[in-house]
Design an enzyme around this catalytic site. Structure first.
Site, PDB file in Angstrom:
ATOM      1  N   ASP A  13       0.811  -1.220   0.000  1.00 19.19           N
ATOM      2  CA  ASP A  13       0.000   0.000   0.000  1.00 19.19           C
ATOM      3  C   ASP A  13       0.846   1.272   0.000  1.00 19.19           C
ATOM      4  OD1 ASP A  13      -2.248  -1.671   0.261  1.00 19.19           O
ATOM      5  OD2 ASP A  13      -1.960  -1.722   2.426  1.00 19.19           O
ATOM      6  N   LYS A  16       2.292   2.029  -5.162  1.00 19.37           N
ATOM      7  CA  LYS A  16       3.011   1.497  -6.335  1.00 19.37           C
ATOM      8  C   LYS A  16       2.234   1.721  -7.634  1.00 19.37           C
ATOM      9  CE  LYS A  16       3.174  -2.575  -4.371  1.00 19.37           C
ATOM     10  NZ  LYS A  16       2.798  -2.225  -3.005  1.00 19.37           N
ATOM     11  N   GLY A  40      -4.146  -4.387  -4.625  1.00 19.17           N
ATOM     12  CA  GLY A  40      -5.113  -3.370  -5.025  1.00 19.17           C
ATOM     13  C   GLY A  40      -4.341  -2.127  -5.420  1.00 19.17           C
ATOM     14  N   HIS A  41      -4.187  -1.901  -6.713  1.00 21.40           N
ATOM     15  CA  HIS A  41      -3.422  -0.744  -7.178  1.00 21.40           C
ATOM     16  C   HIS A  41      -4.383   0.345  -7.652  1.00 21.40           C
ATOM     17  CE1 HIS A  41       0.419  -3.318  -7.875  1.00 21.40           C
ATOM     18  NE2 HIS A  41       0.162  -3.093  -6.612  1.00 21.40           N
ATOM     19  N   GLN A 224       2.192  -5.980  -3.168  1.00 18.97           N
ATOM     20  CA  GLN A 224       2.482  -6.016  -1.719  1.00 18.97           C
ATOM     21  C   GLN A 224       3.834  -5.342  -1.430  1.00 18.97           C
ATOM     22  OE1 GLN A 224       1.525  -9.468  -3.050  1.00 18.97           O
ATOM     23  NE2 GLN A 224      -0.515  -8.622  -2.919  1.00 18.97           N
TER      24      GLN A 224
HETATM   25  P1  IMP Z   1      -2.886 -12.788   1.700  1.00 21.51           P
HETATM   26  O1  IMP Z   1      -1.921 -12.270   0.700  1.00 21.51           O
HETATM   27  O2  IMP Z   1      -4.318 -12.533   1.347  1.00 21.51           O
HETATM   28  O3  IMP Z   1      -2.619 -14.225   2.053  1.00 21.51           O
HETATM   29  O4  IMP Z   1      -2.672 -11.963   3.065  1.00 21.51           O
HETATM   30  C1  IMP Z   1      -1.495 -12.118   3.848  1.00 21.51           C
HETATM   31  C2  IMP Z   1      -1.083 -10.791   4.478  1.00 21.51           C
HETATM   32  O5  IMP Z   1      -0.668  -9.902   3.447  1.00 21.51           O
HETATM   33  C3  IMP Z   1      -2.199 -10.079   5.233  1.00 21.51           C
HETATM   34  O6  IMP Z   1      -1.632  -9.386   6.327  1.00 21.51           O
HETATM   35  C4  IMP Z   1      -2.737  -9.089   4.226  1.00 21.51           C
HETATM   36  O7  IMP Z   1      -3.343  -7.965   4.832  1.00 21.51           O
HETATM   37  C5  IMP Z   1      -1.440  -8.692   3.527  1.00 21.51           C
HETATM   38  N1  IMP Z   1      -1.648  -8.227   2.155  1.00 21.51           N
HETATM   39  C6  IMP Z   1      -1.912  -8.972   1.059  1.00 21.51           C
HETATM   40  N2  IMP Z   1      -2.022  -8.190  -0.034  1.00 21.51           N
HETATM   41  C7  IMP Z   1      -1.815  -6.938   0.372  1.00 21.51           C
HETATM   42  C8  IMP Z   1      -1.741  -5.674  -0.320  1.00 21.51           C
HETATM   43  O8  IMP Z   1      -1.898  -5.568  -1.544  1.00 21.51           O
HETATM   44  N3  IMP Z   1      -1.466  -4.595   0.467  1.00 21.51           N
HETATM   45  C9  IMP Z   1      -1.242  -4.686   1.798  1.00 21.51           C
HETATM   46  N4  IMP Z   1      -1.279  -5.829   2.475  1.00 21.51           N
HETATM   47  C10 IMP Z   1      -1.564  -6.952   1.767  1.00 21.51           C
END
Ligand code: IMP
Length: 423
Positions: A13, A16, A40-41, A224
């Site tokens: 977040d 990017k 989520g971009h 991420q």
């Molecule tokens: P997962 O990727 O859904 O398995 O989530 C694992 C961890 O990564 C959690 O803490 C999510 O909140 C975090 N996470 C996954 N995708 C994002 C992102 O695009 N931005 C911020 N945190 C993310």
């Protein structure tokens, strides 16, 4: 320069999407290499807000080919929905500007069910996005994954799903006691979705290889952030892919070529969604102010992001672990006008003072040491920055020993200032 990678240098977040969008304008290829629709971009173009989850940010440039590399875990249902939303915003998407590796691992209904059930019943809550990301990567690593090309042949699909499902059925029936679709139902659903994805499938490896040989400008778009990397991140509170620059060598296919620049996107403060340690987290009014002014809510799940001060020991670590060569410092406007600014310059940990984190460090046990930062009140109307903001930027540059090449003070293209030439 020809090849540049963008990675998040915190917990995701960092902004990017908008930087990728701007740099993508100058590229022939924009390539996603890991993660899935957990990302989520958000990109603001004029009065339009576009949120991309799975489709690379290059899609907004008609001349650019957007590529989803084989390291991505791909939910065909989410893709079809995103395709409809984006084309509804007058962006044309065809196989001339989007190519998806036929070797991406598919996110099945079983993966989503497992992810959500574990989050609500399991002993450790990670705070995942519930998109089935972790279980899909588990399937891939355990060599039971369904690949996108498998969706095109119903017999292969049924056979692979049956094999994939053997152990999960035991979990669903006996451990979690939940309803689930039969292999027949899931195969029929995925087969139909496969028909919609098929026009975009291709050999992305050879496409990238050719572009590299042509000396085309290529941008690798990380999702991420490094602190969520399965190997470098704050395990187990991480995502299940290599979000660091290393992930692009395995997830995109970069035959024998080096990345010339790794641009680390960094917020002027720190945020995190989901569970896990966060040394500089603020539990006071300033933290609330940062969250409110910075609109810190997740683009994928809408969850409130946790907010805290910039953490230099973590930034120094992510810079090293992804060989980041310059930073884009985003959301500096959020701190402008706030009093009592601080930055964490080191930790006290196990009786020592350390200024750089490392894999496996127990962040629940560190005591952050803070420096006060002089407030800045820039309105960013002119290009001239105040001396206090310049001092904040210099402190960051001196600590991590790389330049801040981009400064962003808002989400609009016009609010992103380049201090360095990238392409
Ligand atoms: P997962 O990727 O859904 O398995 O989530 C694992 C961890 O990564 C959690 O803490 C999510 O909140 C975090 N996470 C996954 N995708 C994002 C992102 O695009 N931005 C911020 N945190 C993310």
């Amino acid at each position: 320069m020809r090849s540049l990678a963008i990675v998040g240098s915190q917990w995701g977040d960092e902004g990017k999407g908008k930087i990728t969008d701007l740099l993508g304008e100058k590229c022939k290829l924009v390539v996603r290499f890991q993660g899935g629709n957990n990302a989520g971009h958000t990109i603001i173009v004029g009065d339009k807000k576009i949120v991309l989850h799975l489709i690379p940010s290059g899609i907004l440039h008609p001349e650019c080919m957007s590529i989803v590399g084989h390291g991505v875990v791909f939910d065909p249902q989410a893709f079809v929905e995103e395709l409809a939303t984006i084309t509804g915003s007058d962006v044309s998407i065809t196989n001339k500007n989007l190519m998806i590796s036929e070797n991406c691992t598919v996110i099945t209904s079983y993966n989503r069910l497992l992810d959500c059930t574990r989050e609500s019943n399991g002993p450790i809550k990670i705070g995942t996005t519930g998109r089935g990301i972790g279980p899909a990567y588990e399937d891939k690593v355990s060599r039971k994954g369904i690949k996108l090309k498998d969706l095109l042949d119903i017999d292969i699909l049924k056979a692979k799903l049956a094999h994939n499902f053997e152990e999960k059925e035991v979990l669903f029936n006996h451990l979690y006691k939940i309803e689930y679709p039969s292999v027949e139902e899931e195969a029929a659903r995925l087969f139909e979705l496969g028909k919609l994805v098929e026009p975009f499938l291709g050999d992305t490896f050879s496409y990238i290889d050719k572009a590299v040989r042509n000396n085309d400008n290529i941008l690798y778009e990380g999702a991420q952030g490094v602190l969520l990397d399965i190997d470098y991140g704050t395990y187990p509170f991480v995502t299940s892919s290599n979000t660091s620059a290393g992930g692009l060598y395995t997830g995109a296919g970069l035959p024998g070529k080096q990345i010339e620049e790794v641009l680390g996107i960094t917020k002027a403060y720190t945020t995190r969604v989901g569970e896990g340690p966060f040394p500089t987290e603020l539990f006071n009014a300033i933290g609330d102010d940062i969250g409110r002014i910075g609109h810190e809510f997740g683009a994928t799940t809408g969850r409130k992001r946790r907010c805290g001060w910039l953490d230099l020991p973590l930034l120094k670590y992510t810079v090293k672990s992804s060989n980041i060569t310059s930073l884009a410092l985003t959301k500096v406007d959020v701190l402008a006008g706030l009093d009592g600014l601080k930055v964490c310059y080191a930790y006290e940990y196990k009786g020592k003072t350390i200024d750089c984190a490392y894999p496996g460090i127990d962040l629940t046990q560190v005591k952050p040491l803070y420096k006060d930062i002089e407030s800045f009140h820039d309105d960013f109307v002119s290009d001239e920055l105040s001396s206090s903001l310049n001092a904040y930027i210099k402190l960051i540059e001196d600590t991590v020993e790389i330049p801040v090449g981009i400064l962003a003070h808002g989400p609009e293209r016009s609010q992103i200032k380049f201090r360095k030439d990238y392409y």
